[in-house]
Design an enzyme around this catalytic site. Structure first.
Site, PDB file in Angstrom:
ATOM      1  N   TYR A 240     -23.518  20.243  15.568  1.00 45.33           N
ATOM      2  CA  TYR A 240     -24.740  20.761  16.369  1.00 45.33           C
ATOM      3  C   TYR A 240     -24.492  22.728  15.736  1.00 45.33           C
ATOM      4  O   TYR A 240     -23.443  22.774  15.534  1.00 45.33           O
ATOM      5  CB  TYR A 240     -24.069  20.508  17.843  1.00 45.33           C
ATOM      6  CG  TYR A 240     -24.679  19.083  18.429  1.00 45.33           C
ATOM      7  CD1 TYR A 240     -25.907  18.583  17.652  1.00 45.33           C
ATOM      8  CD2 TYR A 240     -23.897  18.297  18.593  1.00 45.33           C
ATOM      9  CE1 TYR A 240     -26.083  17.564  17.903  1.00 45.33           C
ATOM     10  CE2 TYR A 240     -24.406  17.240  19.318  1.00 45.33           C
ATOM     11  CZ  TYR A 240     -25.341  16.100  18.604  1.00 45.33           C
ATOM     12  OH  TYR A 240     -25.936  14.572  19.131  1.00 45.33           O
TER      13      TYR A 240
ATOM     14  N   LYS B  91      -1.658  10.184  42.386  1.00 45.92           N
ATOM     15  CA  LYS B  91      -2.517  10.247  42.241  1.00 45.92           C
ATOM     16  C   LYS B  91      -3.492  10.752  40.946  1.00 45.92           C
ATOM     17  O   LYS B  91      -2.645  10.635  39.662  1.00 45.92           O
ATOM     18  CB  LYS B  91      -2.912  11.406  43.043  1.00 45.92           C
ATOM     19  CG  LYS B  91      -2.739  13.119  42.184  1.00 45.92           C
ATOM     20  CD  LYS B  91      -2.141  14.644  43.330  1.00 45.92           C
ATOM     21  CE  LYS B  91      -2.150  15.307  42.820  1.00 45.92           C
ATOM     22  NZ  LYS B  91      -1.814  16.673  44.070  1.00 45.92           N
TER      23      LYS B  91
HETATM   24  C1  LIG Z   1      -0.707  17.484  43.365  1.00 43.57           C
HETATM   25  C2  LIG Z   1       0.308  17.093  44.619  1.00 43.57           C
HETATM   26  C3  LIG Z   1       1.896  17.561  44.125  1.00 43.57           C
HETATM   27  C4  LIG Z   1       2.303  17.505  42.847  1.00 43.57           C
HETATM   28  O1  LIG Z   1       1.937  18.462  41.778  1.00 43.57           O
HETATM   29  P1  LIG Z   1       2.627  19.463  40.389  1.00 43.57           P
HETATM   30  O2  LIG Z   1       2.316  20.742  40.442  1.00 43.57           O
HETATM   31  O3  LIG Z   1       1.622  18.272  39.578  1.00 43.57           O
HETATM   32  O4  LIG Z   1       3.852  18.725  40.562  1.00 43.57           O
HETATM   33  C5  LIG Z   1       2.740  17.717  44.816  1.00 43.57           C
HETATM   34  N1  LIG Z   1       2.276  17.325  46.433  1.00 43.57           N
HETATM   35  C6  LIG Z   1       1.227  17.786  46.883  1.00 43.57           C
HETATM   36  C7  LIG Z   1       0.377  18.346  48.522  1.00 43.57           C
HETATM   37  C8  LIG Z   1      -0.300  17.718  45.876  1.00 43.57           C
HETATM   38  O5  LIG Z   1      -1.279  17.895  45.844  1.00 43.57           O
END
Ligand SMILES: *Cc1c(COP(=O)(O)O)cnc(C)c1O
Length: 365
Positions: free
Chosen positions: A253, A43
């Site tokens: 800044y 993702k």
């Molecule tokens: C993002 C996600 C993962 C992966 O989690 P990590 O902590 O990055 O390994 C696994 N399962 C779900 C449902 C997620 O949303």
């Protein structure tokens, strides 16, 4: 109409993706998953590193199960894998999403009775099903599990998600027990619970399929994984200007740094618009071949200024390493390892590199 007749000149930000390390990390996590197989959370454009850079290497390493969050993330993944290998974590909220799922052949993760109805009404076939065991985001509540609607679903993978896998918390055991109870109520072919940190909790948590994300990309959510995971993302930024300061000259800044004597400083093409947030602040630094160049003053949108005292040989056009050994970078910046990866901006030229600066050089930070 702008036909872009000219090729743009090279960028002053680059992000090397070490796909050898990425493949190594997947294999290490697959092995740690025991008899279960490791999937891959891809993702958010592979946590900011680029789907097209990462997914081919994961496929070659042996990954078969890929997870995205949004429907907008599906198409790039389908350039590399078959639709039935992709699951969408947010599931189907509308008939339109369900029809897209059916048309592409990608599997939704059904998260609620509403989603189950949307999926069945659209004529959806095989899906995954998420049950909530204590994180209270998405997923069916324990009280909903005997709803007759669910018996009509053809569930491939029954899933749940841990809230505190990196903590050795009592919540982990409670969630595992609740997940087992759900398994007894709902027909399914496979089970999946563990994210990256969950894999380190042991074989009980691995079920049939694990879902690492962060650790694939070099994150170390728990010290238990430290020896297994290699750095994957190596950002670099170019020096675009060098100047001399005299005593009393202030930088950036709000004039937060004032020179106490003559010094040589470099202006670097890296700012908070690139994900190098202000929280790097006073303790921040960039590196060049083992030398530490401290930040001076505030991080701007497009620039930071560094002290070149340690590197008198460097000038305009030279590349500096952004320290991105993730556990150390998280400590220095106060950002989570997840945030450090996913906020890296669009101005980085992302490219696949089989060989990157070694972990050791970056870890010395
Ligand atoms: C993002 C996600 C993962 C992966 O989690 P990590 O902590 O990055 O390994 C696994 N399962 C779900 C449902 C997620 O949303």
């Amino acid at each position: 109409m702008n036909t872009h007749p000219q090729t743009p000149p090279p960028r002053t930000l680059r992000l090397a993706i070490d796909t050898t390390a990425l493949a190594h990390n997947w294999r290490a996590l697959d092995k740690l998953s025991g008899t279960a197989r490791a999937g891959a959370a891809v993702k958010a454009d592979c946590y900011g590193l680029g789907t097209h850079n990462c997914v081919p290497a994961l496929v070659e390493a042996g990954a078969r199960d890929f997870f995205v969050a949004h429907w907008s993330e599906v198409a790039p993944v389908l350039d590399h894998v078959a639709p039935q290998q992709v699951a969408v974590l947010h599931g189907v909220m509308t008939g339109e999403e369900a029809r897209y799922a059916i048309a592409t052949g990608v599997r939704p993760v059904i998260n609620s009775l509403h989603q189950a109805k949307v999926w069945l009404d659209a004529g959806g076939a095989t899906c995954n099903l998420m049950v909530d065991t204590g994180i209270n985001r998405l997923g069916l509540a324990p009280t909903e599990l005997s709803d007759p609607l669910l018996a009509r679903l053809d569930v491939e993978v029954l899933m749940s998600h841990l809230s505190s896998a990196e903590e050795h918390s009592a919540a982990n055991g409670h969630q595992l027990a609740a997940f087992r109870a759900a398994q007894a109520l709902l027909p399914h072919r496979e089970t999946s619970l563990a994210n990256s940190a969950g894999i380190a909790l042991g074989r009980d948590y691995s079920c049939d399929l694990t879902r690492p994300g962060l650790a694939l990309y070099g994150g170390v959510p728990t010290p238990d994984l430290a020896g297994h995971i290699r750095q994957v993302a190596f950002p670099q930024a170019a020096i675009i200007h060098v100047r001399r300061l005299e005593a009393g000259d202030a930088v950036g800044y709000n004039r937060e740094f004032t020179a106490s004597g003559p010094m040589r400083v470099g202006t670097v093409s890296l700012g908070y618009a690139d994900g190098f947030l202000r929280s790097w602040g006073a303790k921040g630094f960039l590196r060049h071949q083992g030398r530490t160049l401290r930040l001076l003053g505030k991080v701007s949108m497009d620039m930071v200024v560094v002290d070149l005292a340690e590197a008198p040989d460097l000038g305009v056009g030279d590349w500096l390493d952004v320290p991105y050994h993730l556990p150390d970078a998280a400590q220095h910046s106060g950002l989570s390892q997840y945030e450090l990866l996913t906020t890296l901006g669009h101005r980085f030229e992302r490219s696949v590199k089989a060989h990157c600066p070694s972990d050791a050089a970056n870890a010395k930070a």
